[in-house]
Design a protein around this motif. Structure first.
Motif, PDB file in Angstrom:
ATOM      1  N   SER A  19      -0.316   5.192  13.505  1.00  0.00           N
ATOM      2  CA  SER A  19      -0.738   4.678  12.196  1.00  0.00           C
ATOM      3  C   SER A  19      -0.056   5.426  11.067  1.00  0.00           C
ATOM      4  O   SER A  19       0.361   4.830  10.063  1.00  0.00           O
ATOM      5  CB  SER A  19      -2.265   4.781  12.057  1.00  0.00           C
ATOM      6  OG  SER A  19      -2.674   6.132  12.106  1.00  0.00           O
ATOM      7  N   VAL A  20       0.112   6.738  11.205  1.00  0.00           N
ATOM      8  CA  VAL A  20       0.808   7.519  10.186  1.00  0.00           C
ATOM      9  C   VAL A  20       2.260   7.101  10.075  1.00  0.00           C
ATOM     10  O   VAL A  20       2.834   6.971   8.992  1.00  0.00           O
ATOM     11  CB  VAL A  20       0.668   9.023  10.492  1.00  0.00           C
ATOM     12  CG1 VAL A  20       1.573   9.847   9.573  1.00  0.00           C
ATOM     13  CG2 VAL A  20      -0.780   9.465  10.337  1.00  0.00           C
ATOM     14  N   ALA A  21       2.883   6.842  11.252  1.00  0.00           N
ATOM     15  CA  ALA A  21       4.287   6.418  11.227  1.00  0.00           C
ATOM     16  C   ALA A  21       4.433   5.060  10.563  1.00  0.00           C
ATOM     17  O   ALA A  21       5.376   4.826   9.768  1.00  0.00           O
ATOM     18  CB  ALA A  21       4.823   6.375  12.658  1.00  0.00           C
ATOM     19  N   GLU A  22       3.532   4.116  10.880  1.00  0.00           N
ATOM     20  CA  GLU A  22       3.598   2.806  10.246  1.00  0.00           C
ATOM     21  C   GLU A  22       3.379   2.909   8.730  1.00  0.00           C
ATOM     22  O   GLU A  22       4.038   2.233   7.930  1.00  0.00           O
ATOM     23  CB  GLU A  22       2.564   1.885  10.863  1.00  0.00           C
ATOM     24  CG  GLU A  22       2.887   1.486  12.294  1.00  0.00           C
ATOM     25  CD  GLU A  22       1.798   0.615  12.893  1.00  0.00           C
ATOM     26  OE1 GLU A  22       0.801   0.361  12.168  1.00  0.00           O
ATOM     27  OE2 GLU A  22       1.943   0.194  14.059  1.00  0.00           O
ATOM     28  N   ARG A  23       2.443   3.751   8.312  1.00  0.00           N
ATOM     29  CA  ARG A  23       2.192   3.915   6.874  1.00  0.00           C
ATOM     30  C   ARG A  23       3.411   4.499   6.168  1.00  0.00           C
ATOM     31  O   ARG A  23       3.774   4.084   5.050  1.00  0.00           O
ATOM     32  CB  ARG A  23       0.983   4.825   6.678  1.00  0.00           C
ATOM     33  CG  ARG A  23       0.540   4.935   5.222  1.00  0.00           C
ATOM     34  CD  ARG A  23      -0.650   5.858   5.132  1.00  0.00           C
ATOM     35  NE  ARG A  23      -1.754   5.358   5.955  1.00  0.00           N
ATOM     36  CZ  ARG A  23      -2.874   6.049   6.164  1.00  0.00           C
ATOM     37  NH1 ARG A  23      -3.019   7.264   5.636  1.00  0.00           N
ATOM     38  NH2 ARG A  23      -3.830   5.543   6.921  1.00  0.00           N
ATOM     39  N   ASN A  24       4.069   5.438   6.785  1.00  0.00           N
ATOM     40  CA  ASN A  24       5.264   6.019   6.177  1.00  0.00           C
ATOM     41  C   ASN A  24       6.374   4.979   6.047  1.00  0.00           C
ATOM     42  O   ASN A  24       7.132   4.964   5.071  1.00  0.00           O
ATOM     43  CB  ASN A  24       5.750   7.198   7.000  1.00  0.00           C
ATOM     44  CG  ASN A  24       4.788   8.382   6.925  1.00  0.00           C
ATOM     45  OD1 ASN A  24       4.046   8.513   5.943  1.00  0.00           O
ATOM     46  ND2 ASN A  24       4.802   9.241   7.939  1.00  0.00           N
ATOM     47  N   GLU A  25       6.478   4.104   7.069  1.00  0.00           N
ATOM     48  CA  GLU A  25       7.497   3.060   6.986  1.00  0.00           C
ATOM     49  C   GLU A  25       7.206   2.089   5.841  1.00  0.00           C
ATOM     50  O   GLU A  25       8.116   1.617   5.142  1.00  0.00           O
ATOM     51  CB  GLU A  25       7.574   2.298   8.308  1.00  0.00           C
ATOM     52  CG  GLU A  25       8.180   3.122   9.435  1.00  0.00           C
ATOM     53  CD  GLU A  25       8.192   2.354  10.736  1.00  0.00           C
ATOM     54  OE1 GLU A  25       7.682   1.198  10.741  1.00  0.00           O
ATOM     55  OE2 GLU A  25       8.687   2.896  11.751  1.00  0.00           O
TER      56      GLU A  25
END
Length: 294
Positions: free
Chosen positions: A101-107
Protein backbone atom coordinates in the motif's frame (compact mmCIF):
# COMPACT_ATOMS: atom_id res chain seq x y z
CA UNK A 1 33.59 -112.61 30.76
CA UNK A 2 32.44 -112.56 34.36
CA UNK A 3 31.59 -110.09 37.09
CA UNK A 4 32.19 -110.80 40.77
CA UNK A 5 31.54 -108.84 43.95
CA UNK A 6 34.76 -107.08 44.86
CA UNK A 7 33.44 -104.66 47.54
CA UNK A 8 30.07 -104.44 49.22
CA UNK A 9 29.11 -101.63 51.58
CA UNK A 10 25.86 -100.74 53.34
CA UNK A 11 24.19 -99.21 50.29
CA UNK A 12 26.54 -99.80 47.34
CA UNK A 13 28.23 -102.64 45.50
CA UNK A 14 31.29 -102.71 43.24
CA UNK A 15 31.89 -105.63 40.90
CA UNK A 16 35.15 -107.19 39.88
CA UNK A 17 35.71 -106.98 36.12
CA UNK A 18 38.29 -107.58 33.42
CA UNK A 19 41.02 -105.16 32.39
CA UNK A 20 38.97 -103.52 29.60
CA UNK A 21 36.67 -101.88 32.14
CA UNK A 22 37.49 -99.11 34.61
CA UNK A 23 34.59 -99.60 37.03
CA UNK A 24 31.24 -101.37 37.35
CA UNK A 25 28.71 -100.00 39.83
CA UNK A 26 25.28 -101.39 40.67
CA UNK A 27 22.28 -99.03 40.59
CA UNK A 28 18.56 -99.47 40.95
CA UNK A 29 15.76 -97.23 39.75
CA UNK A 30 14.57 -94.71 42.34
CA UNK A 31 10.86 -94.01 42.17
CA UNK A 32 11.16 -91.36 44.91
CA UNK A 33 13.62 -89.31 42.87
CA UNK A 34 11.47 -89.52 39.76
CA UNK A 35 8.40 -88.43 41.71
CA UNK A 36 10.26 -85.52 43.33
CA UNK A 37 11.61 -84.32 39.98
CA UNK A 38 8.19 -84.62 38.35
CA UNK A 39 6.49 -82.73 41.18
CA UNK A 40 9.11 -79.97 41.11
CA UNK A 41 8.81 -79.63 37.34
CA UNK A 42 5.01 -79.55 37.44
CA UNK A 43 5.14 -76.90 40.19
CA UNK A 44 7.47 -74.73 38.10
CA UNK A 45 5.27 -75.08 35.02
CA UNK A 46 2.14 -74.30 37.03
CA UNK A 47 3.73 -71.22 38.64
CA UNK A 48 5.08 -69.88 35.34
CA UNK A 49 1.85 -70.46 33.41
CA UNK A 50 -0.24 -68.91 36.20
CA UNK A 51 2.06 -65.87 36.27
CA UNK A 52 1.75 -65.49 32.49
CA UNK A 53 -2.05 -65.71 32.68
CA UNK A 54 -2.37 -63.24 35.55
CA UNK A 55 -0.02 -60.67 34.03
CA UNK A 56 -1.32 -61.00 30.48
CA UNK A 57 -2.04 -57.57 28.97
CA UNK A 58 -0.22 -55.51 31.60
CA UNK A 59 2.55 -54.27 29.25
CA UNK A 60 -0.12 -53.23 26.74
CA UNK A 61 -2.01 -51.26 29.40
CA UNK A 62 1.17 -49.57 30.61
CA UNK A 63 2.08 -48.63 27.04
CA UNK A 64 -1.34 -47.04 26.54
CA UNK A 65 -0.95 -45.05 29.79
CA UNK A 66 2.50 -43.85 28.74
CA UNK A 67 1.22 -42.77 25.32
CA UNK A 68 -1.65 -40.87 26.93
CA UNK A 69 0.74 -39.14 29.34
CA UNK A 70 3.10 -38.16 26.51
CA UNK A 71 0.26 -36.84 24.38
CA UNK A 72 -1.21 -34.79 27.22
CA UNK A 73 2.21 -33.39 28.09
CA UNK A 74 3.09 -32.39 24.53
CA UNK A 75 -0.35 -31.24 23.32
CA UNK A 76 -0.01 -27.83 25.00
CA UNK A 77 3.43 -27.31 23.50
CA UNK A 78 2.17 -28.27 20.04
CA UNK A 79 -0.76 -25.87 20.28
CA UNK A 80 1.55 -23.06 21.40
CA UNK A 81 3.90 -23.74 18.49
CA UNK A 82 1.01 -23.75 16.02
CA UNK A 83 -0.40 -20.53 17.44
CA UNK A 84 3.01 -18.83 17.29
CA UNK A 85 3.52 -19.91 13.68
CA UNK A 86 0.06 -18.69 12.72
CA UNK A 87 0.61 -15.36 14.45
CA UNK A 88 3.96 -14.92 12.69
CA UNK A 89 2.31 -15.64 9.37
CA UNK A 90 -0.43 -13.08 10.02
CA UNK A 91 2.14 -10.47 11.00
CA UNK A 92 4.13 -11.12 7.85
CA UNK A 93 1.02 -10.82 5.67
CA UNK A 94 0.11 -7.56 7.35
CA UNK A 95 3.63 -6.23 6.77
CA UNK A 96 3.47 -7.22 3.10
CA UNK A 97 0.09 -5.51 2.67
CA UNK A 98 1.38 -2.37 4.38
CA UNK A 99 4.49 -2.31 2.20
CA UNK A 100 2.45 -2.76 -1.00
CA UNK A 101 0.00 0.00 0.00
CA UNK A 102 2.87 2.39 0.75
CA UNK A 103 4.45 1.61 -2.61
CA UNK A 104 1.18 2.20 -4.46
CA UNK A 105 0.65 5.50 -2.61
CA UNK A 106 4.13 6.67 -3.52
CA UNK A 107 3.49 5.83 -7.17
CA UNK A 108 0.27 7.87 -7.16
CA UNK A 109 1.87 10.88 -5.49
CA UNK A 110 5.00 10.97 -7.66
CA UNK A 111 4.70 13.51 -10.58
CA UNK A 112 4.75 12.27 -14.13
CA UNK A 113 7.66 14.01 -15.87
CA UNK A 114 6.99 15.07 -19.51
CA UNK A 115 3.45 13.70 -19.62
CA UNK A 116 0.36 15.60 -20.74
CA UNK A 117 -3.31 15.04 -20.00
CA UNK A 118 -3.57 12.14 -22.38
CA UNK A 119 -0.52 10.53 -20.85
CA UNK A 120 -2.09 10.86 -17.44
CA UNK A 121 -5.26 9.26 -18.59
CA UNK A 122 -3.33 6.37 -20.19
CA UNK A 123 -1.33 5.90 -17.00
CA UNK A 124 -4.52 5.93 -14.94
CA UNK A 125 -6.08 3.38 -17.29
CA UNK A 126 -2.99 1.14 -16.96
CA UNK A 127 -3.15 1.35 -13.17
CA UNK A 128 -6.83 0.39 -13.24
CA UNK A 129 -6.01 -2.61 -15.43
CA UNK A 130 -3.26 -3.64 -13.03
CA UNK A 131 -5.64 -3.31 -10.08
CA UNK A 132 -8.25 -5.38 -11.92
CA UNK A 133 -5.68 -8.05 -12.72
CA UNK A 134 -4.48 -8.08 -9.11
CA UNK A 135 -8.04 -8.31 -7.83
CA UNK A 136 -8.77 -11.17 -10.22
CA UNK A 137 -5.62 -13.01 -9.12
CA UNK A 138 -6.54 -12.49 -5.49
CA UNK A 139 -10.03 -13.84 -6.11
CA UNK A 140 -8.63 -16.87 -7.91
CA UNK A 141 -6.17 -17.47 -5.06
CA UNK A 142 -8.94 -17.17 -2.49
CA UNK A 143 -11.11 -19.62 -4.42
CA UNK A 144 -8.21 -22.05 -4.78
CA UNK A 145 -7.41 -21.87 -1.06
CA UNK A 146 -11.07 -22.35 -0.20
CA UNK A 147 -11.27 -25.43 -2.46
CA UNK A 148 -8.15 -26.93 -0.87
CA UNK A 149 -9.48 -26.20 2.61
CA UNK A 150 -12.83 -27.83 1.80
CA UNK A 151 -11.12 -30.94 0.37
CA UNK A 152 -8.87 -31.20 3.44
CA UNK A 153 -11.89 -30.86 5.73
CA UNK A 154 -13.69 -33.69 3.92
CA UNK A 155 -10.64 -35.96 4.10
CA UNK A 156 -10.19 -35.23 7.81
CA UNK A 157 -13.86 -36.02 8.47
CA UNK A 158 -13.53 -39.31 6.55
CA UNK A 159 -10.51 -40.25 8.67
CA UNK A 160 -12.42 -39.46 11.83
CA UNK A 161 -10.17 -36.53 12.79
CA UNK A 162 -11.68 -33.57 14.62
CA UNK A 163 -9.55 -30.65 13.46
CA UNK A 164 -10.43 -26.98 13.58
CA UNK A 165 -10.29 -24.66 10.61
CA UNK A 166 -7.22 -22.91 11.98
CA UNK A 167 -5.34 -26.19 12.25
CA UNK A 168 -6.25 -27.13 8.68
CA UNK A 169 -5.19 -23.69 7.40
CA UNK A 170 -1.90 -24.01 9.22
CA UNK A 171 -1.29 -27.46 7.78
CA UNK A 172 -2.16 -26.42 4.21
CA UNK A 173 -0.79 -22.87 3.98
CA UNK A 174 1.68 -22.68 6.85
CA UNK A 175 5.28 -21.48 6.69
CA UNK A 176 7.92 -23.64 5.10
CA UNK A 177 9.96 -23.46 8.27
CA UNK A 178 7.10 -24.93 10.31
CA UNK A 179 6.94 -28.69 10.40
CA UNK A 180 3.47 -29.54 9.16
CA UNK A 181 3.62 -33.07 10.56
CA UNK A 182 4.09 -32.02 14.14
CA UNK A 183 2.14 -35.01 15.37
CA UNK A 184 4.55 -37.67 16.49
CA UNK A 185 4.32 -41.04 14.90
CA UNK A 186 2.35 -43.47 16.96
CA UNK A 187 4.60 -45.63 19.12
CA UNK A 188 4.47 -49.38 18.45
CA UNK A 189 2.40 -51.14 21.08
CA UNK A 190 3.05 -54.63 22.46
CA UNK A 191 0.61 -57.46 22.01
CA UNK A 192 -2.61 -57.33 24.00
CA UNK A 193 -1.88 -60.77 25.48
CA UNK A 194 1.83 -60.29 26.30
CA UNK A 195 2.63 -61.08 30.00
CA UNK A 196 5.09 -59.26 32.19
CA UNK A 197 8.80 -59.70 31.53
CA UNK A 198 9.47 -61.63 34.74
CA UNK A 199 6.64 -64.08 33.95
CA UNK A 200 8.05 -64.69 30.48
CA UNK A 201 11.50 -65.14 32.00
CA UNK A 202 10.18 -67.67 34.53
CA UNK A 203 8.42 -69.69 31.84
CA UNK A 204 11.50 -69.59 29.57
CA UNK A 205 13.76 -70.67 32.46
CA UNK A 206 11.43 -73.58 33.28
CA UNK A 207 11.37 -74.82 29.69
CA UNK A 208 15.14 -74.38 29.40
CA UNK A 209 15.80 -76.28 32.63
CA UNK A 210 13.48 -79.10 31.51
CA UNK A 211 15.19 -79.43 28.14
CA UNK A 212 18.67 -79.14 29.68
CA UNK A 213 17.91 -81.92 32.18
CA UNK A 214 16.91 -84.31 29.38
CA UNK A 215 19.96 -83.35 27.32
CA UNK A 216 22.31 -83.91 30.26
CA UNK A 217 20.74 -87.30 30.89
CA UNK A 218 21.35 -88.14 27.22
CA UNK A 219 24.89 -86.78 27.07
CA UNK A 220 26.22 -87.81 30.52
CA UNK A 221 25.46 -91.34 31.64
CA UNK A 222 26.86 -90.66 35.11
CA UNK A 223 24.51 -87.70 35.54
CA UNK A 224 21.52 -89.83 34.55
CA UNK A 225 22.56 -92.57 36.98
CA UNK A 226 22.92 -90.12 39.88
CA UNK A 227 19.73 -88.20 39.02
CA UNK A 228 17.30 -91.08 38.43
CA UNK A 229 18.93 -94.03 40.21
CA UNK A 230 20.38 -94.89 43.59
CA UNK A 231 23.24 -97.25 44.38
CA UNK A 232 22.22 -100.71 45.41
CA UNK A 233 23.75 -103.31 47.71
CA UNK A 234 21.82 -106.12 46.03
CA UNK A 235 22.11 -107.65 42.60
CA UNK A 236 18.96 -108.77 40.74
CA UNK A 237 17.27 -108.42 37.36
CA UNK A 238 15.76 -105.05 38.38
CA UNK A 239 19.15 -103.40 38.71
CA UNK A 240 21.31 -101.50 36.25
CA UNK A 241 25.09 -101.47 35.93
CA UNK A 242 27.05 -98.27 35.25
CA UNK A 243 29.93 -99.61 33.20
CA UNK A 244 32.88 -97.27 32.53
CA UNK A 245 35.43 -98.65 30.06
CA UNK A 246 39.10 -97.84 29.80
CA UNK A 247 40.24 -94.80 27.84
CA UNK A 248 39.76 -95.20 24.09
CA UNK A 249 37.79 -98.40 24.71
CA UNK A 250 34.29 -97.04 24.08
CA UNK A 251 31.71 -94.99 25.94
CA UNK A 252 30.20 -95.49 29.37
CA UNK A 253 26.73 -96.99 29.51
CA UNK A 254 23.97 -97.77 31.96
CA UNK A 255 22.98 -101.34 31.15
CA UNK A 256 20.02 -103.31 32.51
CA UNK A 257 20.67 -106.61 34.26
CA UNK A 258 18.82 -109.54 32.69
CA UNK A 259 18.12 -113.09 33.70
CA UNK A 260 20.07 -115.67 31.77
CA UNK A 261 18.12 -117.79 29.31
CA UNK A 262 20.29 -120.77 30.25
CA UNK A 263 20.04 -121.33 33.96
CA UNK A 264 19.06 -118.91 36.65
CA UNK A 265 22.05 -116.58 36.57
CA UNK A 266 22.26 -112.89 35.77
CA UNK A 267 23.89 -111.52 32.64
CA UNK A 268 24.69 -108.09 31.17
CA UNK A 269 25.32 -107.30 27.51
CA UNK A 270 27.80 -104.50 26.88
CA UNK A 271 29.62 -103.74 23.62
CA UNK A 272 28.34 -106.98 22.09
CA UNK A 273 29.89 -108.95 24.93
CA UNK A 274 27.92 -110.97 27.43
CA UNK A 275 29.02 -110.62 31.06
CA UNK A 276 27.86 -113.17 33.61
CA UNK A 277 27.49 -112.35 37.29
CA UNK A 278 28.82 -114.61 40.04
CA UNK A 279 27.86 -113.69 43.55
CA UNK A 280 29.07 -114.98 46.89
CA UNK A 281 26.32 -117.61 46.92
CA UNK A 282 27.58 -118.99 43.61
CA UNK A 283 31.06 -119.41 45.06
CA UNK A 284 29.61 -121.26 48.09
CA UNK A 285 27.72 -123.59 45.78
CA UNK A 286 30.90 -124.35 43.83
CA UNK A 287 32.78 -125.16 47.06
CA UNK A 288 29.97 -127.47 48.22
CA UNK A 289 30.08 -129.29 44.87
CA UNK A 290 33.83 -129.72 45.21
CA UNK A 291 33.48 -131.15 48.78
CA UNK A 292 30.70 -133.47 47.64
CA UNK A 293 32.81 -134.72 44.75
CA UNK A 294 35.70 -135.40 47.10
Amino acid sequence: AGLRVVAEESARMHLQHNQDLTSVTVYRASRARRVCLTVALCALYAASVLACVRTSGRPYARALDENAALESASSSQKLQAKAAAHAAKEQRLKAQKLASSVAERNEHESPSAGSGGEGGEEEQGGEEEKKATTSRQKAELILERAAKLAAASIEAANRGENKTEEELKLELFGDEEVDLDMEEESRPLPSKYLPDAWACLLFFATVTAHALFHLLCHWLVGFRARALYVRSSEMNNRCHLLIVPQKHKGRAALVAVQSSKLGGGLVVEYQRQLYEYWGPEDEDDEEDDEWAAA
